[in-house]
Design a protein around this motif. Sequence first.
Motif, PDB file in Angstrom:
ATOM      1  N   SER A 133      -9.648  10.975   6.673  1.00  0.00           N
ATOM      2  CA  SER A 133      -8.492  11.866   6.564  1.00  0.00           C
ATOM      3  C   SER A 133      -8.397  12.397   5.141  1.00  0.00           C
ATOM      4  N   ARG A 134      -7.756  13.560   5.001  1.00  0.00           N
ATOM      5  CA  ARG A 134      -7.571  14.134   3.667  1.00  0.00           C
ATOM      6  C   ARG A 134      -6.258  14.893   3.571  1.00  0.00           C
ATOM      7  N   TYR A 135      -5.724  14.891   2.355  1.00  0.00           N
ATOM      8  CA  TYR A 135      -4.619  15.782   2.018  1.00  0.00           C
ATOM      9  C   TYR A 135      -5.216  17.131   1.622  1.00  0.00           C
ATOM     10  N   PRO A 136      -4.404  18.204   1.576  1.00  0.00           N
ATOM     11  CA  PRO A 136      -4.946  19.520   1.193  1.00  0.00           C
ATOM     12  C   PRO A 136      -5.624  19.543  -0.175  1.00  0.00           C
ATOM     13  N   ASP A 137      -5.187  18.671  -1.110  1.00  0.00           N
ATOM     14  CA  ASP A 137      -5.808  18.661  -2.445  1.00  0.00           C
ATOM     15  C   ASP A 137      -7.076  17.797  -2.490  1.00  0.00           C
ATOM     16  N   LYS A 138      -7.563  17.396  -1.319  1.00  0.00           N
ATOM     17  CA  LYS A 138      -8.821  16.642  -1.153  1.00  0.00           C
ATOM     18  C   LYS A 138      -8.714  15.160  -1.511  1.00  0.00           C
ATOM     19  N   THR A 139      -7.510  14.645  -1.781  1.00  0.00           N
ATOM     20  CA  THR A 139      -7.347  13.208  -1.968  1.00  0.00           C
ATOM     21  C   THR A 139      -7.245  12.550  -0.599  1.00  0.00           C
ATOM     22  N   TYR A 140      -7.465  11.242  -0.568  1.00  0.00           N
ATOM     23  CA  TYR A 140      -7.451  10.485   0.676  1.00  0.00           C
ATOM     24  C   TYR A 140      -6.174   9.654   0.770  1.00  0.00           C
ATOM     25  N   PRO A 141      -5.589   9.548   1.972  1.00  0.00           N
ATOM     26  CA  PRO A 141      -4.452   8.632   2.110  1.00  0.00           C
ATOM     27  C   PRO A 141      -4.944   7.190   2.043  1.00  0.00           C
ATOM     28  N   GLY A 142      -4.150   6.343   1.433  1.00  0.00           N
ATOM     29  CA  GLY A 142      -4.487   4.930   1.351  1.00  0.00           C
ATOM     30  C   GLY A 142      -3.513   4.086   2.155  1.00  0.00           C
ATOM     31  N   VAL A 143      -3.963   2.922   2.572  1.00  0.00           N
ATOM     32  CA  VAL A 143      -3.131   1.963   3.302  1.00  0.00           C
ATOM     33  C   VAL A 143      -3.383   0.587   2.686  1.00  0.00           C
ATOM     34  N   PHE A 144      -2.306  -0.105   2.325  1.00  0.00           N
ATOM     35  CA  PHE A 144      -2.473  -1.477   1.863  1.00  0.00           C
ATOM     36  C   PHE A 144      -1.238  -2.281   2.236  1.00  0.00           C
ATOM     37  N   VAL A 145      -1.370  -3.593   2.197  1.00  0.00           N
ATOM     38  CA  VAL A 145      -0.267  -4.492   2.503  1.00  0.00           C
ATOM     39  C   VAL A 145       0.386  -4.908   1.193  1.00  0.00           C
ATOM     40  N   ASP A 146       1.673  -4.629   1.094  1.00  0.00           N
ATOM     41  CA  ASP A 146       2.449  -5.102  -0.048  1.00  0.00           C
ATOM     42  C   ASP A 146       2.861  -6.531   0.287  1.00  0.00           C
ATOM     43  N   ARG A 147       2.126  -7.501  -0.242  1.00  0.00           N
ATOM     44  CA  ARG A 147       2.351  -8.907   0.125  1.00  0.00           C
ATOM     45  C   ARG A 147       3.712  -9.413  -0.351  1.00  0.00           C
ATOM     46  N   GLU A 148       4.205  -8.869  -1.460  1.00  0.00           N
ATOM     47  CA  GLU A 148       5.510  -9.294  -1.968  1.00  0.00           C
ATOM     48  C   GLU A 148       6.631  -8.842  -1.032  1.00  0.00           C
ATOM     49  N   ARG A 149       6.549  -7.605  -0.578  1.00  0.00           N
ATOM     50  CA  ARG A 149       7.583  -7.071   0.325  1.00  0.00           C
ATOM     51  C   ARG A 149       7.289  -7.367   1.791  1.00  0.00           C
ATOM     52  N   LYS A 150       6.068  -7.810   2.072  1.00  0.00           N
ATOM     53  CA  LYS A 150       5.620  -8.091   3.437  1.00  0.00           C
ATOM     54  C   LYS A 150       5.747  -6.854   4.329  1.00  0.00           C
ATOM     55  N   GLU A 151       5.204  -5.749   3.816  1.00  0.00           N
ATOM     56  CA  GLU A 151       5.210  -4.513   4.578  1.00  0.00           C
ATOM     57  C   GLU A 151       3.940  -3.720   4.286  1.00  0.00           C
ATOM     58  N   LEU A 152       3.664  -2.788   5.172  1.00  0.00           N
ATOM     59  CA  LEU A 152       2.511  -1.919   5.028  1.00  0.00           C
ATOM     60  C   LEU A 152       2.901  -0.731   4.164  1.00  0.00           C
ATOM     61  N   SER A 153       2.085  -0.401   3.182  1.00  0.00           N
ATOM     62  CA  SER A 153       2.319   0.760   2.328  1.00  0.00           C
ATOM     63  C   SER A 153       1.315   1.832   2.719  1.00  0.00           C
ATOM     64  N   VAL A 154       1.827   3.005   3.016  1.00  0.00           N
ATOM     65  CA  VAL A 154       0.988   4.052   3.603  1.00  0.00           C
ATOM     66  C   VAL A 154       1.163   5.372   2.878  1.00  0.00           C
ATOM     67  N   GLY A 155       0.058   6.051   2.651  1.00  0.00           N
ATOM     68  CA  GLY A 155       0.090   7.448   2.269  1.00  0.00           C
ATOM     69  C   GLY A 155      -0.192   7.814   0.848  1.00  0.00           C
ATOM     70  N   PHE A 156      -0.152   6.881  -0.084  1.00  0.00           N
ATOM     71  CA  PHE A 156      -0.384   7.264  -1.475  1.00  0.00           C
ATOM     72  C   PHE A 156      -1.771   7.864  -1.593  1.00  0.00           C
ATOM     73  N   PRO A 157      -1.904   8.948  -2.366  1.00  0.00           N
ATOM     74  CA  PRO A 157      -3.204   9.629  -2.471  1.00  0.00           C
ATOM     75  C   PRO A 157      -4.161   8.883  -3.390  1.00  0.00           C
ATOM     76  N   LEU A 158      -5.407   8.800  -2.959  1.00  0.00           N
ATOM     77  CA  LEU A 158      -6.455   8.153  -3.742  1.00  0.00           C
ATOM     78  C   LEU A 158      -7.662   9.082  -3.819  1.00  0.00           C
ATOM     79  N   THR A 159      -8.432   8.924  -4.853  1.00  0.00           N
ATOM     80  CA  THR A 159      -9.682   9.674  -4.983  1.00  0.00           C
ATOM     81  C   THR A 159     -10.799   8.688  -5.324  1.00  0.00           C
ATOM     82  N   PHE A 160     -12.033   9.143  -5.164  1.00  0.00           N
ATOM     83  CA  PHE A 160     -13.186   8.324  -5.561  1.00  0.00           C
ATOM     84  C   PHE A 160     -13.385   8.453  -7.049  1.00  0.00           C
TER      85      PHE A 160
END
Length: 160
Positions: A133-160
């Motif tokens: 998947s990609r955002y229009p600016d060519k970054t990729y959405p990221g998914v990780f588990v916030d272990r402190e909050r015990k929730e899934l974090s979704v969408g922050f843009p990442l690049t290689f």
Amino acid sequence: MEESILNEWEAFYRVVFGLRIDLSSFDVFEAFIPSRKIIVVAKDLTADSLFLACQHHFGAARYGKDFSSITSSRRAYANYMVEFDDEKTPIDATRQLRYVPLTVEERLVLELWHYRTHGTFYDPHFTHLCEGSRYPDKTYPGVFVDRERKELSVGFPLTF
């Protein structure tokens, strides 16, 4: 084996989304190995609808950009599946086990499935770059588990 796993996916969509999907036409890779797993993605599910389901079932936080701007390499106009192995590496069985990057939709379906079947997040120690998947600016959405909050974090843009 093939029939039971597809029945499990049909039940998953019925319980989690209230959807009745028919997977009887699916052909699971002939040499299906029990250590391999599949992700079945129902048609018309969006990153937004999957994110809301994650919020409802186990808690999720949206970061970064609007999900409606995400484009994915595999659009769900029909039900489809992705296979992956014990090393948590997506593969394409029709292409001799070649790596297939997951979309953000596939990753969210995987988290929902795993949480429903195991009561835990799929991989709580790993930030997943959704290269399918990609955002229009060519970054990729990221998914990780916030272990402190015990929730899934979704969408922050990442690049290689």
